[in-house]
Design a protein around this motif. Sequence first.
Motif, mmCIF file in Angstrom:
data_model
loop_
_atom_site.group_PDB
_atom_site.id
_atom_site.type_symbol
_atom_site.label_atom_id
_atom_site.label_comp_id
_atom_site.label_asym_id
_atom_site.label_seq_id
_atom_site.Cartn_x
_atom_site.Cartn_y
_atom_site.Cartn_z
ATOM 1 N N LYS A 1 0.941 -1.023 -0.102
ATOM 2 C CA LYS A 1 -0.046 0.150 0.068
ATOM 3 C C LYS A 1 0.863 1.248 0.048
ATOM 4 N N GLY A 2 1.711 1.276 0.775
ATOM 5 C CA GLY A 2 2.875 2.338 0.755
ATOM 6 C C GLY A 2 3.612 2.767 -0.415
ATOM 7 N N ALA A 3 3.966 1.633 -1.285
ATOM 8 C CA ALA A 3 4.586 1.909 -2.594
ATOM 9 C C ALA A 3 3.537 2.139 -3.717
ATOM 10 N N ALA A 4 2.263 1.862 -3.392
ATOM 11 C CA ALA A 4 1.333 2.391 -4.262
ATOM 12 C C ALA A 4 0.819 3.799 -4.202
ATOM 13 N N GLY A 5 0.854 4.250 -2.592
ATOM 14 C CA GLY A 5 0.702 5.619 -2.413
ATOM 15 C C GLY A 5 1.722 6.515 -2.809
ATOM 16 N N SER A 6 3.130 5.868 -2.722
ATOM 17 C CA SER A 6 4.037 6.765 -3.220
ATOM 18 C C SER A 6 4.292 6.939 -4.805
ATOM 19 N N ALA A 7 3.751 5.992 -5.250
ATOM 20 C CA ALA A 7 3.722 6.118 -6.856
ATOM 21 C C ALA A 7 2.530 6.948 -7.363
ATOM 22 N N ILE A 8 1.573 6.970 -6.473
ATOM 23 C CA ILE A 8 0.482 8.064 -6.825
ATOM 24 C C ILE A 8 0.732 9.459 -6.521
ATOM 25 N N MET A 9 1.688 9.748 -5.235
ATOM 26 C CA MET A 9 2.007 11.080 -5.013
ATOM 27 C C MET A 9 3.070 11.590 -5.950
ATOM 28 N N ASN A 10 3.973 10.672 -6.603
ATOM 29 C CA ASN A 10 4.830 10.984 -7.582
ATOM 30 C C ASN A 10 4.164 11.628 -8.933
ATOM 31 N N ALA A 11 3.363 10.515 -9.339
ATOM 32 C CA ALA A 11 2.559 11.105 -10.306
ATOM 33 C C ALA A 11 1.682 12.351 -10.350
ATOM 34 N N LEU A 12 1.039 12.538 -9.043
ATOM 35 C CA LEU A 12 0.443 13.867 -8.888
ATOM 36 C C LEU A 12 1.369 15.053 -8.728
ATOM 37 N N PHE A 13 2.517 14.845 -8.320
ATOM 38 C CA PHE A 13 3.483 15.780 -8.311
ATOM 39 C C PHE A 13 3.884 16.241 -9.786
ATOM 40 N N TRP A 14 4.265 15.340 -10.441
ATOM 41 C CA TRP A 14 4.519 15.687 -11.865
ATOM 42 C C TRP A 14 3.606 16.369 -12.690
ATOM 43 N N VAL A 15 2.266 15.759 -12.501
ATOM 44 C CA VAL A 15 1.193 16.552 -13.196
ATOM 45 C C VAL A 15 0.878 17.859 -12.984
ATOM 46 N N LEU A 16 1.044 18.314 -11.445
ATOM 47 C CA LEU A 16 0.915 19.618 -11.023
ATOM 48 C C LEU A 16 2.016 20.373 -11.452
ATOM 49 N N SER A 17 3.312 19.903 -11.580
ATOM 50 C CA SER A 17 4.449 20.494 -12.107
ATOM 51 C C SER A 17 4.427 20.881 -13.456
ATOM 52 N N ILE A 18 4.150 19.891 -14.379
ATOM 53 C CA ILE A 18 3.745 20.270 -15.720
ATOM 54 C C ILE A 18 2.822 21.371 -15.939
ATOM 55 N N GLY A 19 1.600 21.053 -15.192
ATOM 56 C CA GLY A 19 0.606 22.335 -15.464
ATOM 57 C C GLY A 19 0.855 23.296 -14.848
ATOM 58 N N PHE A 20 1.719 23.477 -13.733
ATOM 59 C CA PHE A 20 2.346 24.828 -13.344
ATOM 60 C C PHE A 20 3.023 25.717 -14.575
ATOM 61 N N VAL A 21 3.842 24.773 -15.178
ATOM 62 C CA VAL A 21 4.734 25.375 -16.055
ATOM 63 C C VAL A 21 4.122 25.731 -17.381
ATOM 64 N N LEU A 22 3.395 24.936 -17.827
ATOM 65 C CA LEU A 22 2.305 25.396 -18.919
ATOM 66 C C LEU A 22 1.592 26.639 -18.668
ATOM 67 N N GLY A 23 1.073 26.645 -17.302
ATOM 68 C CA GLY A 23 0.132 27.843 -17.012
ATOM 69 C C GLY A 23 1.080 28.958 -17.070
ATOM 70 N N ALA A 24 2.297 28.972 -16.591
ATOM 71 C CA ALA A 24 3.380 30.226 -16.543
ATOM 72 C C ALA A 24 3.746 30.369 -17.986
#
Length: 331
Positions: free
Chosen positions: A47-70
Amino acid sequence: MSTANANNARTPLDSTSSRNATDTRKRSSNKLAKKSQKDKSKNGSTKGAAGSAIMNALFWVLSIGFVLGALALVPGPLQDRLLVAIGRLERKDTSGLYPVKTKILADREKRASIFRAFQHAWFGYERHAFGADEYHPVSQSGSNLTQSQSSGPSTSIGYTIIDTLDMFLLLSLNEDGASLGKSYRRTRKWLKEEHTFDVDANFNTFELTIRLLGGLLSAHWAEYEVGITPGLGTQEEEEDERFRASQTGASDANPASEEQGRKPFERSTRRNDEDDHYDPSDMLYLHKAVDLADRLMGAFTTRSGLPWSNINLKTRVGSSSDQEHGLVSTA
């Protein structure tokens, strides 16, 4: 006695068997407990590995969205494509625009508007207040910023002219920049022949530094170091064109007439060059900057090293300003 002894003999065996059974049950219970703990740990790790993978994916999605928005906030091709994609902008023909080194499309319409605005402002100043420190467009008159200490007429030190030199040079790179050539030559001639910093009056140290010293240094860099020379050759080209137009067909009828006709043009060109005194190699702006800097040094004769707010350019003596209550601007 025999019965009691028999009972006593069986009791230790029964006790041993009972203890062994108890130990066996405890070991079984421990094994089950350990197995259960391992299973829980394994499930927790999964469960921890799955949660970490989800958090990493969410982080990259938000980062890319922030860069594109800027990037979408910066005017340019990307912003146009994004606006077209979401239907907020109609697709337009950009064939008339060309990219520059910074990958920003040149806005020809805005550039032409800025050039026309500069022409309007400068030609008004040149007609009604040329040489004055300030221009008043409503009254179509000029004035100087400082009154002479000798109670004589106020003297200009070229605030407006020197402050405009760098813009003059930059805008001369425009497609219609040649139209500024005549005004630029007149401005340069005025600075060379009529302008002086030897004025017995108090001037603001800060304004002298940013507007005049900075203006002269930037103009020297643009003209002498970069080689921007507005109008150099423009007058000769115009006269040469007029000469060729006036001589159309004359050389066919009389070849000698062309050679005879060239002489007045050559003399006229030399005379115009002498009148304009347009020689960028004389480093006029650098010499002016050095002269002004030497005069400004008197403002720094203080204990702290911070300059006086005012400086008399003739006497080179600094003084405080009543309007600024003795404060100094080091911006």
